[in-house]
Each structure stands twice: as structure tokens, then as C-alpha cells.
Enzyme design. Sequence first.
Site, PDB file in Angstrom:
ATOM      1  N   HIS B  70       0.818  -1.197   0.000  1.00 46.29           N
ATOM      2  CA  HIS B  70       0.000   0.000   0.000  1.00 46.29           C
ATOM      3  C   HIS B  70       0.868   1.269   0.000  1.00 46.29           C
ATOM      4  O   HIS B  70       0.584   2.241  -0.693  1.00 46.29           O
ATOM      5  CB  HIS B  70      -0.917  -0.036   1.236  1.00 46.29           C
ATOM      6  CG  HIS B  70      -1.692   1.227   1.459  1.00 46.29           C
ATOM      7  ND1 HIS B  70      -1.340   2.136   2.428  1.00 46.29           N
ATOM      8  CD2 HIS B  70      -2.779   1.730   0.840  1.00 46.29           C
ATOM      9  CE1 HIS B  70      -2.191   3.147   2.402  1.00 46.29           C
ATOM     10  NE2 HIS B  70      -3.068   2.929   1.449  1.00 46.29           N
ATOM     11  N   GLU B  73       2.155   1.826  -3.407  1.00 44.73           N
ATOM     12  CA  GLU B  73       1.102   2.390  -4.269  1.00 44.73           C
ATOM     13  C   GLU B  73       1.074   3.918  -4.119  1.00 44.73           C
ATOM     14  O   GLU B  73       1.045   4.652  -5.104  1.00 44.73           O
ATOM     15  CB  GLU B  73      -0.252   1.775  -3.883  1.00 44.73           C
ATOM     16  CG  GLU B  73      -1.456   2.376  -4.580  1.00 44.73           C
ATOM     17  CD  GLU B  73      -2.538   2.789  -3.579  1.00 44.73           C
ATOM     18  OE1 GLU B  73      -2.873   3.982  -3.553  1.00 44.73           O
ATOM     19  OE2 GLU B  73      -3.040   1.926  -2.830  1.00 44.73           O
ATOM     20  N   HIS B  74       1.110   4.405  -2.882  1.00 48.51           N
ATOM     21  CA  HIS B  74       1.112   5.863  -2.661  1.00 48.51           C
ATOM     22  C   HIS B  74       2.326   6.504  -3.327  1.00 48.51           C
ATOM     23  O   HIS B  74       2.218   7.516  -3.993  1.00 48.51           O
ATOM     24  CB  HIS B  74       1.181   6.157  -1.157  1.00 48.51           C
ATOM     25  CG  HIS B  74      -0.168   6.291  -0.516  1.00 48.51           C
ATOM     26  ND1 HIS B  74      -0.568   7.429   0.142  1.00 48.51           N
ATOM     27  CD2 HIS B  74      -1.206   5.419  -0.426  1.00 48.51           C
ATOM     28  CE1 HIS B  74      -1.788   7.252   0.623  1.00 48.51           C
ATOM     29  NE2 HIS B  74      -2.199   6.046   0.305  1.00 48.51           N
ATOM     30  N   GLU B 145      -4.381   7.888   7.299  1.00 45.09           N
ATOM     31  CA  GLU B 145      -5.280   6.925   6.641  1.00 45.09           C
ATOM     32  C   GLU B 145      -5.525   5.738   7.587  1.00 45.09           C
ATOM     33  O   GLU B 145      -6.653   5.271   7.741  1.00 45.09           O
ATOM     34  CB  GLU B 145      -4.660   6.455   5.315  1.00 45.09           C
ATOM     35  CG  GLU B 145      -5.635   5.682   4.454  1.00 45.09           C
ATOM     36  CD  GLU B 145      -5.038   5.260   3.114  1.00 45.09           C
ATOM     37  OE1 GLU B 145      -3.874   5.608   2.819  1.00 45.09           O
ATOM     38  OE2 GLU B 145      -5.752   4.572   2.363  1.00 45.09           O
TER      39      GLU B 145
END
Lengths: 426, 424
Positions: B70, B73-74, B145
Site C-alpha cells: 500500500h 502504491e502511494h 489513513e
Amino acid sequence: MQGTLCRKEIGNGAFFSFVTDPKFKSDRISLCFVTPLKKETATVNALVPFVLRKGCRSCPDFTELNKRLALMYGAILDADVAKHGGNQIIQVSLQFTDDRFAIGGEKMAETAAKLLSDIAFDPNLDENGFFPEIDLELEREFLIDTIESDLNDKRVYAIGKALGLLYEDEPFGIKRYGYVEDAKAVTSESLAKAWKDLVKNSRIEIMFAGPGDPIGAEKVFEERIALLEREPITAKKPKMVDYSPLKEGEESLDIVQGKLVMAFRLGAPETEEEKNAARMLSAIYGGTAFSKLFMNVREKMSLCYYADSHFERSSGVLIVDCGIEFENREAAQNEIIRQLELLGEGDFSDEELENTRMAVANSLGSVGDTLYSIESWFMPGILEGKIVTPEEDLCEMKAVTRENVIAMAKRAKLAAVFFLKGGEKE
Amino acid sequence: MSDMVKIENKRLGDCYYKVEHPSGLTILMAPMEGFNTAYAMFGTAYGSIDTTIKTAENGEFRKLPEGIAHYLEHKLFESEECSAFDRYAKTGANANAFTAFDRTAYLFACSDNFEESMEILLDFVTHPYFTPETVAKEQGIIGQEIRMYDDSADWRVLFNLLGAIYHKNPVKIDIAGTVESIAEITADLLYDCYNTFYNLHNMVLTVAGKFDMETVLKVADKVLEPAKDFYLERGICDEPEEVVENYVEQHLPVSVPLFNIGFKGKTGSEADNFRGSILDEIFLAALCDDYTAVYRELYDEGNINATFGSEVFCGRDYITMLISGESREPEKVFERLKKEFEHLVEHGIPKEVFDCAQRTVYGHYMRSSERVTGVATSLFNCHFPGVDMYELIEIAANATPESVIERIKNTYGAENSALSVIRP
């Protein structure tokens, strides 16, 4: 988009609109009772769609009704309540497979229209003309749960609290699902009266979207509505408040992330030109992944994962919300205000403005690609009496100038701040 | 010029095209007449569960920090000059990305400037740029997040359930990791993961809606370099058939208790899980959709409301049937569903209920084929298991009460289940 909206009056204060588009495989019909939004009737009216969803005289049993829907290839019957400006909208809608995909060659659109019409106009009432007690008791409990379930989503909860502070007694402040105390007071008699009042006094808006033939469906509704006694009442457009003194509030919950919500008054942007300028302002401020809030509060300062703004068309308010560490409240709040001031000083490039306009155009370009978005696009226009296509709207958005955006940003005044923080519930 | 294979479905009257691009990438395209937008997804078979890997045949397995897929991905959105969002800003496209348990996807939706957006997508995903500074900057954003999800009752109720169901399978780990685990992530580690998983042989590009297929291939020819052969072995977790515990609860500020119920399935191959999940969906519908006697009973008791629903949660090496909702007495709901589960397995699904369940699932897949996002997503999800997208609706159309029960008997057991509750 491909299909155009056709519209006609099929009864006293009852309208049938349709958009035909052959690319879809299912059709969607929505029936809305549109009535003036009032605090006294908001709750009992909100209960109406949920008891209507339980059955009708032609199919009184809830389970049998659901079986009928399932056999229509999983047709979806939704019942809900919404508000738009000074109106409350009680809606039942049915999405179903188009004739082309029905195995037995059934006429799906007419069957669906008949069923939806039965649900809306011919519910399962008892010998006294009331809704069954069991339906009332269950749906009243569920409505109370729904009213209270705001708390489950902290973002929704915090925005609701901020708007509560802001609107106070304005009609925009009336809750979508109403109030727990009022829900408790609803009886099967008062509920039946609310439904009867809706049938008699509300404006009726029916929308059909999809590849199917709308004419058969139109006929079904036209014949049914002709049997009703109708005296439609039109809601008055609520007045926008231009400015109000700053109100601040906070609350503690056992949570790990703070939720900051800020609402700005824009000096009552009533005209279409003003509203379009406010939409463009909101987009450039916090509506995209290259907006001022995203680039600064998130990317530069690493304060949050999301920081969004949106413009409430009916009340003319600009709302910003973000999720942050508790101790970063001041830093976030200052930066959110500063970014709006900078927009008022014209601190944005022509390229940023044009890029934002392209993002708006892109989103308008997608309206015709789902049945739901077609309906959601046209319904507010129908309610406001100004129906425009996404293409026409884009032309208007193209007319918004840099000066319009600057002028609108200058009009912004902070009117409410709410902060949801950690710790035990107070 | 790449060879193009056409795949059709007569029932839907639809088709899509498959190209094995010389770079090693599989490209799946579904032009859809009458639509005004295009939706593209470019991604890899790499997600939060890929925490133990081996990249050479004679190498050793190594552990990766939780949440690194994740994080990657950012960070992939950034290049030396600017962020991909700044580039998309010039095309008007609405771009995003997501990391799931066993896949990561980068996507955009547009009604104009398709070619430019496609070039941005293929370019930024194939050109990583990580530095210690840019990696550090993301800690705060992703930290927020994670916190947002920590406060989300819907999210917590699911992960608590996965923790009760899975002993070892990393599917139970939060996708974004924890504030502590992401602190271990460095630019070098991101490059390692990137070079391992973002090999075009391990990736797919799917496009649906309004676009020209030649344009996609032209951009692919321009941007993509042939990928090297790659070796990847994922750590296999020796997951027991049984659940860890039958009940788990947590207190959070909510109004009504929320619950998730999971029936743990025996995993087959990824393709078996996918194909089988359609029959599982029909079973779940027959078990507790709103036309069943059980639903009615629980509804009339006030034990479930309109939030009640079910789905099959499945992927590379996990499959669980999930049922969720709000209830003041979730234990009662759980017990009632287990009893009905056993009843259906023993006595079969009544014809009338089966017809309702089958048509509901069939209708769901039919409707998803009339949305640009639905088609691109379905092509994407079906690629890695190696299933043809149209197989799903055919499995639904051809299912029988017997085939469904056979599948359930072989894959699930009523006792092999758990209840997760979030209470106020």
C-alpha cells in the site's frame, strides 16, 4: 450524453419524464412524492417509504414481494427519503432487467410500472385504513436506528454536527430522517394520514431511464393518478442566509483521529452565475487531487489523508472537512483558512483554473453512463424548475472567469467550526 | 503488431479483446458502444498478503513490513519532477489507485484526452522514483489513513473477524499496516518490492468504454519496455481448516451493535476459488436473502434491518462467506444462520428459493456488464486467477440446487465459522 430528457404532465401536479438509451441492459423507474420540508412532518414522512416497501394490496406479504422481485432477475426496489432545498422527497424506485434479457419474453417495463404504482398508491392498509401495527413498530425502530446511526461514521457525524451549529432554525437544518422523539410519537393512524397527504398534496415526479419503452409505463401511472383526488401544494424556496456570526463546537468520543469541519458562508449566492462561480471555487479549493487543500494540507504539510471541500447548492454554503491528529487542529484550521484567502487574492494560475475546469468537464461527461447518475443529474433540475443537460451545464461552467472565482472567494466568511476530538464521551 | 483474440458472450451480446503485448503485459479491452467514458486499470498481482517472498530459485524467503504494498502504491505517484496527479490535471481524467489483499491497481476514468491519460498511466507505473525524503513525507499521510480506518466500525468489524478466522494467513493483516510497521519502510525496500512485483509478466491492463483499441496498443508500444523474465515464489502459509475462535468483540462509539459473520472455506486454487464463489453467492442468497423464511423471521423479531447483506470474500488462497448487518442480538442471528446452513446442506435448497437466488445472482452480473467500471473491474479481477470474465455469468446461469450444495459440502462447514461484533 446520448438520450435527451422528455417530460410531460400526466395528471394534476404529476409529471412523467424519461430518458431512452439503448446501451443499457436494465431500466430504472423512480417515483417521488415532493412535499414542503417541515420539521413537524419530516419524521412521519420519512417513515412512509419504509412501510410502503413492505408490500401492497396486490402483494401484501413482504416475503412474497421480495420473491417477485428476485424472480424479475433480482430487481431492486429501493425506498428512501431525501431533501432538496425546501423540499422533502419520499422516493420509491425499481431497477429491473430490460425485456431483451427476460427469458420468457415478458413485458418487464409495464410489469415493473404496475408494481411500483401499487407500492406507492395502493399500500396494504387494514380495515381502518391504517398501516399494519407490526410494520409500524418494526419500521419505527429501524428509523430510530437510522437516525442514530450517523454516529457510526465519524466523518458523517462531524459534518452533521457542524451543519447543526450552522443552520440552527433554517429549513436546511431539518434532519433527513427526522427526530427520535417524533418517531416515537408516530401511530399507525398518523402514518396513514401522512401517506394520504402525500398522495393528495405532493407534487409527483416519475422518472424512467433505460432502453425500454416508457410509453406503456407512462400509461400505467397516468391511469392510476387519474383516480386520485389531487390538490398539489408547492414548496416555497427557502431564503439563503448571507452571513451569520461564527459558531464553534467540539465533542469528545473514544476515537483516535480528530475530524475537523469548517463551513463558510458565501453571501447568499442565489443566481446561477454566482452558484457556478462557487462550484468552480470549491473545485479549485478542495475538489480534486491537485486542489489547494490536497496540495498543501495533505501533500506539503502531511497533516491528513483527505481534506475536501464541497458547495451546498441549496443553502449556498462551502464546507471543508478533514481527518487529523488531535494536536494538529490549529495548524490545519489556519492552513484551510489561509488557502481560501490566497484564492481571494488571486493566488492561482490560469493553468490551475483550466485544469480544474477540465476535471469538471470530465465528471459532467460521465453523467450519461449509468442509469442512477442520469436520474441524479436531472432530478434536482426538475425540482428547481431549471432543466439543463450536462453539456449545457458545461457551457455555463466554461463562462466562469478567474475574476468570478476571486470575487466568490473574497465573499467567504467562516460561519461554523466543529471539532470531534478524542477522550471519553462527554 | 500484436495478435488480438476476440472473446464473446452470446447471452450478453458483449465481447472483449485480448492482446499479449511483446513487453510481456496482457492487455484486455472491451470497447462499449454508446458510452461516453473510458475506464482503465493497470495493476499487479501484489497486495497486502504478499509479506513473505523469494525472488531467486535458490534464494531464501524474506519477510516484508506489513503495509508495504500500500505504501508503494502511494509513492509510485511521485516522479523526480512532479506527481502523476499533476500530469493527469492537464487531461481532466479522474485518477486513483487502490491496494487490496492480493492485487494493486492504478486507474483513471475520462471522457476526453484518452490517449494522453493512457500514456501517463503506463509511464508513471513503470517509472518508480523513491528517495528517503519522499518516503518520509508519506508517513504522516498514511498514518492518518490508518487512523481513519482505526475509527471505522465497518472496517474494524471485518478485520476482527478475519483475525478470528485465520491463524496464519496474512489476509488478517490490515492492508495499510500499522503506524509502527510502516516506520520500517525505506526507499531501498520499496525498490526491492517494485522490482519483484511490478514485472509486466505479473501485471495486466484492462480498458472498457469509449476508446480506440489501436490507441491503447500504440501507447503500449511507445511506453513499455520488454520485461525481463522473473522468478517469484510466495511464502505458503500452512493455514488450518478450523477457525481460531468463534467469537470476537470490540467496543467503539456506535449507536447499534454491528456484526460480521464468516463461514471459513477450504481454499482451492485461485481459479477454483473464483469459479466456486459464484455458487457460494447463490447459496448465501438462498440462505438469507430477503425472500427467505430466515430473513423474515429475523426481520420480524427486529434482529436485522435493511443493512443486512452477504458476500463472498475470496482471493488467491482464502475464501470466506461473509454476512454483515446491525443487530442488538447478533448471537441470535449467528445461531439461526448456522442452523439454516445445516438444514439446507442436509435437505437441499427448495426449488422456489433456488430460482430466486439464481436469478438474483444472474441479474447482478448482468447489470455489472452495463457499467464501464463494472466491466474493467471484472476483466481485472478475473485475469490473475486465469478465469474468463464471462464464465461468471455462465456459472450462475447453469447452476443447479445440487451443484450448489455439492460445492458447499466440500468447502464449508456450519461450525467452522465466527462472529465479530462491535458494541457501543
